[in-house]
Design an enzyme around this catalytic site. Structure first.
Site, PDB file in Angstrom:
ATOM      1  N   LEU A   1      23.375 -58.543  82.969  1.00 62.74           N
ATOM      2  CA  LEU A   1      23.039 -59.346  81.785  1.00 62.74           C
ATOM      3  C   LEU A   1      22.894 -58.388  80.597  1.00 62.74           C
ATOM      4  CD1 LEU A   1      22.804 -62.284  81.131  1.00 62.74           C
ATOM      5  CD2 LEU A   1      20.368 -62.215  81.612  1.00 62.74           C
ATOM      6  N   HIS A   2      24.014 -57.726  80.272  1.00 59.07           N
ATOM      7  CA  HIS A   2      24.101 -56.767  79.171  1.00 59.07           C
ATOM      8  C   HIS A   2      25.293 -57.173  78.312  1.00 59.07           C
ATOM      9  CE1 HIS A   2      22.207 -53.563  81.990  1.00 59.07           C
ATOM     10  NE2 HIS A   2      21.281 -54.252  81.359  1.00 59.07           N
ATOM     11  N   ALA A   3      25.524 -56.418  77.252  1.00 57.60           N
ATOM     12  CA  ALA A   3      26.742 -56.563  76.458  1.00 57.60           C
ATOM     13  C   ALA A   3      27.012 -58.022  76.116  1.00 57.60           C
ATOM     14  CB  ALA A   3      27.927 -55.926  77.187  1.00 57.60           C
TER      15      ALA A   3
ATOM     16  N   PRO B   1      27.700 -60.872  77.875  1.00 58.59           N
ATOM     17  CA  PRO B   1      26.942 -61.960  78.512  1.00 58.59           C
ATOM     18  C   PRO B   1      25.535 -62.089  77.922  1.00 58.59           C
ATOM     19  CG  PRO B   1      28.048 -60.643  80.171  1.00 58.59           C
ATOM     20  CD  PRO B   1      28.259 -59.944  78.863  1.00 58.59           C
TER      21      PRO B   1
ATOM     22  N   ASP C   1      16.935 -55.095  81.857  1.00 67.66           N
ATOM     23  CA  ASP C   1      17.933 -54.290  82.570  1.00 67.66           C
ATOM     24  C   ASP C   1      18.424 -55.005  83.837  1.00 67.66           C
ATOM     25  OD1 ASP C   1      19.657 -52.258  83.024  1.00 67.66           O
ATOM     26  OD2 ASP C   1      18.164 -50.783  83.664  1.00 67.66           O
TER      27      ASP C   1
END
Lengths: 561, 85
Positions: free
Chosen positions: B14-16, B18, B55
């Site tokens: 669940l980074h960038a 998304p 994170d």
């Protein structure tokens, strides 16, 4: 303010204009100066500054589009973060000034991201940029940004430039770039050459230049003159104009004065670079960096999307050659869907290039199949090469995968010293070589490309680097395989003659460098190039190598080089 | 309180992108929405910095909670974004 600064010239030409100094190094606002007493008004001031920054970033992101645009949009989300604004409001209630509250509010997230490392760690610079913009608004300073195009082009002076800084710049507004850090292969250098704007990097003292000082930057010699006289400016401009005229006089396919053909090709990142390549007379593509198709995505692009992008490039050069490098992920170009298998303390020496593709064969197979289908629909000659090949075994593995996919020509990049040292073994497996001088220098000199202090070790005139190029070319020649050069070195017109003398069969560079290289080759015979190469290799230092080579290349002076 | 337990399938976690899509969708709703790693402390789902600081990696389970009018539909949409490969 007058005087002279010396840096490394990385994009030729003379640029003159007032200095615009982009200084991001701002001292933190003092912790012990409380606000005037009206906490509500102070909080509103802080939140308004954040909203102004968010609106500005969002607007710039929409205008920029592409990857740079996405970075700016994500930064706008950070500036509008409700957790951040709650924290800032709370700090103001506790008595902090708006500026200090913003500084500390960002600080909480900053340390969290920095500790996480990896992808999140890399967001720290984006977060700092948002913070510094908000602080500039609060302290009534201009936001440290490149100003929009005005009546007079300016010389952009900075510590270093990031992709987000340059996303919206146009060559009309920037007369030259001067940066304190960076090297010949840093982002600033690459963007300057791509824009055709003169640039000097690794120039100590640059950011101390007073804003508005007239600056004359020589992107060939690396000399930066402050407050030059009118004569100096017109002499530099005259030399630059003479050079442009001499370059424009030579057209057509690349060849030495005695008719030895040296195809001059363009390095591209995708179809968007084709117009520039054609405009500068590229005979084909010598390096198509396909990773730009993959970067910043959650999953690999589909086979159909890849095929369309490859076909668009092939169709720009009917009957010409197009050299495609398969996905070069890892190190400074991490991909979400191709994670290295473990923690890598030194990613440049880790699972990258062909090593990563061996771990994810399905990604390579999809790419090779898409390339083969695109080639079958075009008349261009497609050659495919693998990055970071270190051994003959890796070359054989890649060649087998290419044959399996139905691709006619499978080559390897020579960018690891072991590959140059055993070039004859690799030539037995690969159909062609292409020397990537940037990474080859990084690995031969054990000098990180990103570390500005090591720029001297990245000088492509280093005799050891020339030796490695010679070894690669000789290994290829022994098997009648062509060996091209596609690093930034190929775009230096003097060095280009030397590379041909060392046996380079083709040269590939960023498009604006093509005319100068074409003109330099046209003024010298193949024998002169060989003599220059021999003299350069006999030298003991980069400066001596350059001087020794020039002594055999008399035609350069007529080009203002 | 209505909630969804979702396994994050995107390789990027669940980074960038998304994360940005998730936060932008949450921010458009008038409800309070939280997201947490299973067993962890919840953060405001409208905060990009909060979501990033969780994170969340590929394979992690996240718990998304919201209450009020339209919560079920919103949770479905957020769960879909969080679980997209």
């Amino acid at each position: 303010m007058s005087g002279t600064l010396q840096g490394i010239g990385v994009s030729p030409g003379a640029g003159f204009g007032p200095a615009h100094v982009m200084s991001r190094a701002v001292p933190p606002p003092p912790a012990d100066v409380p606000h005037g007493g009206d906490a509500g008004a102070e909080r509103d001031r802080a939140l308004l500054a954040l909203e102004r920054v968010a609106a500005d970033l969002q607007e710039r992101g929409e205008r920029a589009g592409g990857e740079g645009g996405k970075i700016l949009q994500a930064q706008a989300l950070m500036a509008r973060d409700p957790g951040l604004s709650d924290g800032v409001a709370e700090l103001v209630r506790a008595g902090k000034s708006a500026a200090r509250a913003v500084y500390e509010g960002f600080g909480r997230y900053r340390s969290m991201l920095a500790e996480a490392g990896g992808y999140l760690g890399a967001r720290v610079a984006d977060l700092d940029d948002v913070r510094d913009r908000a602080l500039a608004v609060l302290e009534g300073r201009p936001v440290a940004d490149a100003p929009p195009a005005g009546a007079e082009p300016y010389v952009l002076v900075a510590r270093d430039l990031a992709p987000a800084d340059t996303a919206l710049l146009s060559p009309d507004q920037v007369a030259a770039f001067v940066t304190e850090e960076g090297g010949p292969t840093s982002h600033t250098s690459i963007i300057a050459r791509a824009m055709g704007v003169p640039a000097v990097v690794a120039c100590p003292g640059a950011t101390a230049v007073a804003p508005g000082t007239p600056v004359l930057a020589d992107g060939s010699s690396g000399l930066v003159r402050l407050a030059p006289s009118g004569e100096e400016v017109s002499a530099a401009r005259g030399a630059a104009a003479a050079r442009r005229a001499a370059l424009a006089a030579v057209t057509g396919p690349g060849a030495t004065a005695d008719g030895h053909a040296v195809p001059l090709l363009a390095n591209i990142g995708g179809p968007q670079d084709l117009a520039d390549a054609l405009e500068h007379g590229a005979e084909g593509v010598g390096l198509y960096r396909t990773e730009f198709l993959f970067l910043g995505r959650a999953e690999a692009p589909s086979a159909e999307e890849q095929e369309a992008a490859y076909l668009e490039v092939l169709e720009a050069f009917p009957g010409g050659q197009v050299v495609v490098r398969t996905l070069d992920a890892g190190a400074d170009k991490p991909l979400a869907f191709l994670p290295p298998p473990g923690e890598e303390p030194n990613p440049a020496l880790g699972e990258r290039g062909i090593r990563l593709l061996r771990l994810h064969p399905e990604v390579m197979e999809t790419q090779l199949a898409a390339l083969a289908r695109a080639a079958s629909r075009s008349t261009a000659v497609l050659r495919v090469m693998a990055p970071m090949v270190a051994t003959a075994e890796e070359a054989a593995l890649f060649a087998a995968a290419c044959r399996e996919a139905g691709l006619a020509s499978a080559g390897v990049m020579i960018e690891v010293p072991s590959a140059a040292l055993r070039a004859a073994d690799l030539a037995a497996e690969a159909d062609f070589f292409s020397v990537g001088t940037n990474d080859l220098a990084q690995y031969a000199f054990a000098a990180d490309r990103q570390v500005a202090a090591l720029a001297a070790l990245h000088d492509a005139w280093q005799p050891a680097l020339l030796d490695l190029v010679a070894l690669a070319a000789a290994g290829a020649a022994g098997r009648d395989r062509p060996c091209g050069v596609c690093g930034e070195a190929a775009g230096d017109p003097v060095l280009a003659c030397v590379l041909v003398g060392l046996g380079a069969a083709s040269l590939s560079m960023s498009a604006p460098a093509l005319p100068a290289v074409r003109a330099a080759l046209a003024r010298h015979s193949r024998e002169q190039c060989r003599l220059a190469a021999r003299a350069a290799r006999a030298a003991a230092s980069p400066a001596q190598a350059r001087d020794a080579a020039r002594a055999h290349l008399p035609g350069l002076s007529g080009l203002g080089l | 309180m209505p909630e969804r337990h979702v396994i994050v399938k995107a390789e990027v976690g669940l980074h960038a992108r998304p994360a940005a899509t998730f936060v932008q969708t949450a921010a458009k709703a008038a409800l309070d929405i939280t997201v947490a790693k299973a067993g962890g402390k919840p953060v405001n789902a409208k905060s990009i910095l909060g979501v990033l600081s969780l994170d969340v990696r590929q394979g992690d389970t996240v718990v998304i909670r919201a209450e009020g009018e339209g919560a079920e539909e919103l949770l479905d949409r957020l769960a879909e974004i969080a679980s997209a490969p």
